[in-house]
Structures are given as structure tokens and as C-alpha cells.
Scaffold this motif. Sequence first.
Motif, PDB file in Angstrom:
ATOM      1  N   THR A  29      30.182 -27.418  84.861  1.00 54.40           N
ATOM      2  CA  THR A  29      30.234 -28.654  83.941  1.00 54.40           C
ATOM      3  C   THR A  29      30.586 -29.657  84.699  1.00 54.40           C
ATOM      4  N   MET A  30      31.105 -29.759  85.547  1.00 55.10           N
ATOM      5  CA  MET A  30      30.972 -30.646  87.015  1.00 55.10           C
ATOM      6  C   MET A  30      29.345 -31.612  87.166  1.00 55.10           C
ATOM      7  N   THR A  51      31.081 -35.157  72.644  1.00 47.84           N
ATOM      8  CA  THR A  51      31.147 -34.656  71.311  1.00 47.84           C
ATOM      9  C   THR A  51      31.616 -33.283  71.138  1.00 47.84           C
ATOM     10  N   CYS A  52      32.730 -32.672  70.409  1.00 44.89           N
ATOM     11  CA  CYS A  52      32.815 -31.723  69.245  1.00 44.89           C
ATOM     12  C   CYS A  52      34.029 -31.426  68.189  1.00 44.89           C
ATOM     13  N   ALA A  65      30.355 -30.423  75.611  1.00 48.10           N
ATOM     14  CA  ALA A  65      30.252 -30.877  74.290  1.00 48.10           C
ATOM     15  C   ALA A  65      29.022 -31.227  74.422  1.00 48.10           C
ATOM     16  N   PRO A  66      28.185 -31.158  73.818  1.00 45.23           N
ATOM     17  CA  PRO A  66      25.951 -30.982  74.361  1.00 45.23           C
ATOM     18  C   PRO A  66      26.425 -32.303  74.741  1.00 45.23           C
ATOM     19  N   SER A  91      44.058 -29.938  68.530  1.00 46.87           N
ATOM     20  CA  SER A  91      42.836 -29.382  67.861  1.00 46.87           C
ATOM     21  C   SER A  91      42.643 -31.204  68.876  1.00 46.87           C
ATOM     22  N   VAL A  92      40.837 -31.364  69.484  1.00 44.15           N
ATOM     23  CA  VAL A  92      40.479 -32.279  69.849  1.00 44.15           C
ATOM     24  C   VAL A  92      39.485 -32.537  68.993  1.00 44.15           C
ATOM     25  N   THR A  93      39.334 -33.804  68.733  1.00 40.80           N
ATOM     26  CA  THR A  93      37.562 -33.767  68.068  1.00 40.80           C
ATOM     27  C   THR A  93      37.105 -35.747  68.457  1.00 40.80           C
ATOM     28  N   LYS A  94      35.869 -35.053  69.213  1.00 39.07           N
ATOM     29  CA  LYS A  94      34.844 -36.359  69.773  1.00 39.07           C
ATOM     30  C   LYS A  94      33.404 -36.326  69.207  1.00 39.07           C
ATOM     31  N   ARG A  95      33.369 -37.873  68.980  1.00 35.69           N
ATOM     32  CA  ARG A  95      31.947 -38.072  68.273  1.00 35.69           C
ATOM     33  C   ARG A  95      31.214 -39.315  68.334  1.00 35.69           C
ATOM     34  N   CYS A  96      30.100 -39.793  68.210  1.00 32.59           N
ATOM     35  CA  CYS A  96      30.108 -40.889  68.269  1.00 32.59           C
ATOM     36  C   CYS A  96      30.281 -42.207  66.263  1.00 32.59           C
TER      37      CYS A  96
END
Length: 168
Positions: A29-30, A51-52, A65-66, A91-96
Motif C-alpha cells: 500500500t505504501m 476514494t471509498c 482506494a483506487p 464507516s468512512v466515505t471519501k471521494r472527489c
Amino acid sequence: MEAWPTVARVLLLTTIADWLKAAQSRDFTMKDIILLHPSTTPHPGAFKCFTCQDAADNYECNRWAPDVYCPKGAKYCYTQHTMAKNGDSVSVTKRCVTMEDCLFAGCVMSNSYQVCSSCCEGNICNLLVPRNDSSAVFSSASPLASSSRRLHPAVLSFIISFFIAGNV
């Protein structure tokens, strides 16, 4: 009575093997995180966000994350962190996102959960998750690149591994 030392050795070796397997996963991952700057970009000013969708925690989100660029209209990285009353991640949500999605940054209580959201501007600036009102903000600088000095890759690797390992 001689069986107990053998059982203890097997348990110890199993634990060490699991630890080494986890360490190898973190190294993989690093490498992905450090190599986020390919030689070509899809459009001028292109950047990436972690993103997730509904990951169990920040580590799982960032780990899987892609590695893709944000769409041309997106200018910010958004993070929503839902926590139980004891502070554990739910939960964790990340996005643009665009500016419209960043109009609210802060924390609210919802159905006995605390939900904190934040937005930031910059390449992979959403490494961390907001945990309270002081970290649930709209920031125009990345927490890792807010100084004018560049970080040495080894220092950057340490910082990223520290936060990804769940020590946030």
C-alpha cells in the motif's frame, strides 16, 4: 507437560507470520501511495483523492482506494467519517467532489452516531479522517503539503504509514 512448549511455539510462530503478512500488505500500500504521480495526467491540473464508499475505517479506505484521477469538474476531496459514541469508526466515505458538496463541513449527531465531514484541496489531501469539530473543516491545503518545504520521501513514508496503520 512437554506439549505446552510446542503449543506455545506454534502460537508464537503463527502470530509472527500474521504480523509479517500484515507488514507486507502495508508495504504494498505504501508503494502505491508514493507512486501517485504518473508521467501523464488526463487533464491540466488533474489530481487524486482517496476514494471509498462505507469502508470500515480509515485504514481500510486508504488501503483499497483506487488510484484514479478525479473528474475534470471536481476540485476538492471530501471525507465523511461516522463514529460510534465511544469514538470507534463505523464507516468512512471519501471521494472527489465539486464546491457544492463542500458547503457543510463539521460534525453532527445522527441516530446516536457522530458524523463528521471535511473537504480539502490538493492531491491526496484526504489522508486523515475528521474526528471532531476542529478537524472537520474545509481546508485549501493538504495536511502533508502545507509547508513550502518538500518532505524527504522517507519522512513522507513514515508519516503515511503511521496514519494508515490506524494511529490517527
